[in-house]
Design an enzyme around this catalytic site. Structure first.
Site, short mmCIF file in Angstrom:
data_model
loop_
_atom_site.label_atom_id
_atom_site.label_comp_id
_atom_site.label_asym_id
_atom_site.label_seq_id
_atom_site.Cartn_x
_atom_site.Cartn_y
_atom_site.Cartn_z
N ARG A 1 -45.66 7.88 19.77
CA ARG A 1 -46.89 7.06 20.22
C ARG A 1 -47.27 6.29 19.02
O ARG A 1 -46.95 6.50 17.99
CB ARG A 1 -47.98 8.04 20.99
N GLY A 2 -48.42 5.57 19.27
CA GLY A 2 -49.03 4.34 18.38
C GLY A 2 -48.23 3.14 18.66
O GLY A 2 -47.09 3.18 18.87
N ALA A 3 -48.72 1.98 18.64
CA ALA A 3 -48.15 0.80 19.06
C ALA A 3 -46.92 0.29 18.27
O ALA A 3 -45.91 0.14 18.62
CB ALA A 3 -49.25 -0.30 18.97
N ARG B 1 -45.22 2.68 28.89
CA ARG B 1 -46.58 2.32 28.55
C ARG B 1 -46.94 0.86 28.52
O ARG B 1 -46.43 0.10 27.81
CB ARG B 1 -46.80 2.94 27.31
N GLN C 1 -55.69 12.93 18.95
CA GLN C 1 -54.54 12.42 17.88
C GLN C 1 -55.25 12.33 16.44
O GLN C 1 -55.04 12.22 15.61
CB GLN C 1 -54.44 10.91 18.50
N ASP D 1 -53.77 -1.64 19.92
CA ASP D 1 -52.59 -1.72 20.64
C ASP D 1 -52.19 -3.10 21.27
O ASP D 1 -51.14 -3.30 21.47
CB ASP D 1 -52.72 -0.79 22.04
N ASN E 1 -57.68 -0.69 21.98
CA ASN E 1 -57.52 0.39 21.28
C ASN E 1 -57.69 1.68 21.84
O ASN E 1 -58.16 1.47 22.95
CB ASN E 1 -58.16 0.40 19.80
N LYS E 2 -57.57 2.76 21.28
CA LYS E 2 -57.55 4.06 21.84
C LYS E 2 -59.01 4.30 22.50
O LYS E 2 -60.19 3.74 22.02
CB LYS E 2 -57.69 4.98 20.86
O1 MRU Z 1 -52.14 6.85 23.17
P1 MRU Z 1 -51.61 6.54 21.66
O2 MRU Z 1 -51.96 7.53 20.79
O3 MRU Z 1 -50.31 5.69 21.71
O4 MRU Z 1 -52.64 5.44 21.04
C1 MRU Z 1 -52.63 5.21 19.81
C2 MRU Z 1 -53.90 4.13 19.34
O5 MRU Z 1 -54.63 3.83 20.30
C3 MRU Z 1 -53.68 3.42 18.02
O6 MRU Z 1 -55.09 3.30 17.29
C4 MRU Z 1 -52.84 2.26 18.18
O7 MRU Z 1 -51.84 2.32 18.70
C5 MRU Z 1 -52.73 1.67 16.60
S1 MRU Z 1 -51.47 2.52 15.79
C6 MRU Z 1 -51.14 1.72 14.33
#
Ligand code: MRU
Length: 344
Positions: free
Chosen positions: A46-48, A89, A194, A235, A245-246
């Site tokens: 996970r994470g963009a 996603r 996270q 994201d 973002n999250k």
């Molecule tokens: O749902 P996730 O864990 O994929 O969400 C991740 C985030 O929101 C991060 O802050 C974002 O992807 C930036 S990662 C460098």
């Protein structure tokens, strides 16, 4: 964190299984793009930026899965794989960026062999470049942070959200490496933690002074002078400076404004969506069980209605600056972001 979150090894894709952290460091190996799609959907990765590269590796696997000798047939197969990977996603734009980049390379090739070779090479290059970009971004962003700063971050925008080093946590790592004494406050980041599972794990592992807070203590820490700067990842960022973002990032930004605390976002140019408007962005809604329990333990009554958006939007007026590998965008964002792209 010197390990890679996702890697291409001997024609397979190897990932750290992030659902198992921080209790066990386990690696999973995939040979089928459908397995990669499942891994993205279930947050094994996970994470963009990490899912952008994973998508690219998924297509690289697909080039090996098809046994056709016809270029057009392989392209059709890749289009099907792309759709399956893309639908995992919807909010993080890096996924579309990674898939589109690979499809462009595949389309420009003349034969099946050339597609296989170039797609794999390109996906591996994207992974290497992700780390280089994060390190550049870290150096640029570290200028915004001072000795004795206490920096809040939300979710995990670290090595684990990228191939390595991290975006927001990359800035924190670079600030520490520049000799500044800093502390970090990490929000727990409900519903799937996270912040506590990944950010606290990474920073503690690297010897960075980190304190974990429940999401509900963000206002308390700001009101009591326990934090003086914020940096988060993203994201998707629109050309207007709207930051996705999250879930919970918006609350952090609002409270930062109330307490006059600078709110920074760190993201590579691959996280920018220069075409969409806020009404076009799909916010991923995740399953109710993430909210109705913690692990296997139920914490809500059966049958309760749940609203569980994975991301929120922070408007540009709450953002102090956006750190990228090409420089820092500031208000007026549209002008500033456009200039960063022209520098490419
Ligand atoms: O749902 P996730 O864990 O994929 O969400 C991740 C985030 O929101 C991060 O802050 C974002 O992807 C930036 S990662 C460098």
């Amino acid at each position: 964190m010197s390990l890679r979150t996702v890697e291409w090894k001997d024609n397979t894709v190897v990932m750290i299984d992030q659902t198992k952290l921080p209790n066990t460091l386990e690696f999973v190996t995939f040979t089928d793009f459908n397995e990669v799609a499942d891994a993205i959907r279930t947050l094994v990765v996970r994470g963009a930026p990490a899912i952008g590269v994973s998508g690219a590796f998924g297509l690289a696997l697909a080039t090996l899965q098809s046994n056709t000798t016809e270029k057009n047939e392989l392209i059709t197969y890749l289009e099907i794989a792309k759709k399956i990977l893309f639908e995992t996603r919807p909010t993080a734009i890096n996924l579309a960026w990674g898939l589109d980049k690979i499809m462009q390379v595949a389309n420009e090739c003349n034969s099946v062999e050339e597609i296989r070779e170039k797609v794999i090479t390109t996906a591996r290059k994207m992974a290497d470049e992700d780390i280089e970009i994060n390190m550049t971004m870290g150096k640029i962003g570290s200028q915004l942070f001072d000795d004795n700063d206490t920096i809040m971050t939300h979710c995990n925008a670290g090595a684990l959200a990228t191939v390595g080093y991290g975006t927001a946590l990359g800035v924190i790592r670079a600030t520490k490496d520049s000799g500044k004494n800093i502390k970090v406050i990490a929000t727990e980041t409900r519903p799937i933690q996270q912040g506590s599972r990944l950010t606290a794990f990474e920073l503690k592992h690297d010897g960075i002074n980190v304190s974990l807070i429940p999401d509900t203590a963000v206002g308390y820490t700001m009101a009591n002078g326990l934090v003086n700067k914020i940096v988060v990842g993203a994201d998707r960022i629109l050309r207007t400076g709207h930051v996705y973002n999250k879930i919970g990032t918006y609350q952090v930004a609002i409270m930062a404004k109330q307490h006059n605390i600078p709110f920074y976002v760190a993201a590579p140019l691959s996280t920018f969506d220069m075409k969409s408007n806020p009404e076009d962005v799909v916010i991923e809604q995740r399953k109710a069980s993430e909210v109705t329990g913690i692990g296997d333990k139920k914490t809500a009554p059966d049958g309760i209605n749940v609203i569980n958006p994975a991301f929120d939007m922070t408007p540009p007026e709450l953002v102090t600056g956006i750190i990228t590998e090409n420089g820092i965008a500031k208000d007026p964002f549209e002008e500033s972001i456009t200039k960063l792209f022209q520098a490419n």
